[in-house]
Design an enzyme around this catalytic site. Sequence first.
Site, PDB file in Angstrom:
ATOM      1  N   GLY A 170      28.814  27.628  12.693  1.00  0.00           N
ATOM      2  CA  GLY A 170      27.460  27.103  12.690  1.00  0.00           C
ATOM      3  C   GLY A 170      26.438  28.090  13.216  1.00  0.00           C
ATOM      4  N   ARG A 171      25.202  27.647  13.267  1.00  0.00           N
ATOM      5  CA  ARG A 171      24.096  28.502  13.666  1.00  0.00           C
ATOM      6  C   ARG A 171      23.202  27.769  14.647  1.00  0.00           C
ATOM      7  NH1 ARG A 171      23.756  32.986  10.706  1.00  0.00           N
ATOM      8  NH2 ARG A 171      21.558  33.305  11.157  1.00  0.00           N
ATOM      9  N   HIS A 216      25.664  21.313 -27.167  1.00  0.00           N
ATOM     10  CA  HIS A 216      27.110  21.438 -27.332  1.00  0.00           C
ATOM     11  C   HIS A 216      27.441  22.790 -27.959  1.00  0.00           C
ATOM     12  CE1 HIS A 216      31.276  20.332 -28.100  1.00  0.00           C
ATOM     13  NE2 HIS A 216      31.122  20.835 -29.327  1.00  0.00           N
TER      14      HIS A 216
END
Length: 475
Positions: free
Chosen positions: A281-282, A454
């Site tokens: 984490g930060r 498609h």
Amino acid sequence: MSKQFDVIVIGGGPGGYIAAIRASQLGFNVACIDEWKNAKGGPALGGTCTNTGCIPSKALLQSSEYFEHAGHHFADHGIEVKGLGLDVGKMIGRKDTVVKQNNDGIVYLFKKNKVTFFHGRGSFAAAKDGAYDIKVAGTAEETISGKHIIVATGSNARALPGAPFDEVSILSNDGALRIGTVPQKLGVIGSGVIGLEMGSVWRRLGADVTILEGLSTFLGAVDQQIAKEAHKAFTKQGLKIELGVKVGEIKNGENGVSIAYANAKGEAQTLEVDKLIISIGRTANTIGLNPEVVGLGLDERGAIVVDGDCKTNLPNVWAIGDVVRGPMLAHKAEEEGVAVAERIAGQHGHVNFNTIPWVIYTSPEIAWVGQTEEQLKAEGRAYKSGTFPFMANGRARALGDTTGMVKMLADAASDEILGVHIVGPMASELIAECVVAMEFRASSEDIARICHAHPSLSEATKEAALAVDKRTLNF
């Protein structure tokens, strides 16, 4: 007398530079202060995202994916590769070139939009006369003054106690992007976005990678049907992922790094690696900002406290991005930057947190927007679910990448789309259609009735929408 500006932005990352540009577009006299430096000591605008995060990691992910395709998948297409080699230095050099191109691009944008740039660290010096003095500590110190201040100072990698980053053996995201040779054994603590992406890069290039995760569930924030599919794919590729571990002492020695930990059963284990990436984490970056000088409010985590409009406790002081509450995502910071600039101009800037997309750029990619099935169950909301596998998609077969699925969740009564979750090829691009649909409160029937080209991967989204009503056409 100090230079006067209508708006001063502290921080030149995704939130900061975008806020500065938008404010200038709205007619304000704008300055942006940023301290990032390149190898030559010059400015390196773009913050963590551009310099040590989003951009360089994607460059390495692309390079490593090419290498893996050449070594393992080209033969399926009748393409023979003999004498395949790897020049890690050149790969890192290409990554650095991509970073510089982005740095230079922001410098150009500032000139184009007449944003005044100051290279150095910005900090509060004083509040007086309805404005704020901001000190710029660069090659020389100077003070500028602005009526409105936008703080966009980002975040820093969180270190493990007792295992400080030396960016040689124990690495943050920064060091993980600068490894000079492929390590024989690589350890990663944390199976979040950074851990999985960096682990994937070096696994493809030949490293034996082990990921240690403290949580008992894999990718707990992700819809668990999607997370399980991703876990199966990563394990098949050779990533070793251990869940529910408790990391103990980490020793950084001359011959590598030793990690003592207990596995999910509580058994003592030791992992010996050449290098260790820590990605747990930060934390919000307010280092050197001097918030106490003007009384700027911080919460218990050190983040700047803001309301729903990104206003702080001080008049005309705003904060955005990683340094405030909410997801630490570059695009979230950008949206907040635009919204704040527009609010300063008296407009009604808005950020919808419910339609912010999330992406993990592994292979397969993982992307989602809105609520997970687990969240809907927890709140007791009645819903319908539809899934469609890429193995039934013609374009995916032609690509040779049929891993994963698209999953759509819709309200049981109104059919409004509540969440879309994708694991598979180009999920980062496919999620955009779903974000647009949710922003306009579309139903799954709306997507099901729209013509999709498609063959295309986007047909899987249409088929997932059809699956909500149990009427898929190709599965």
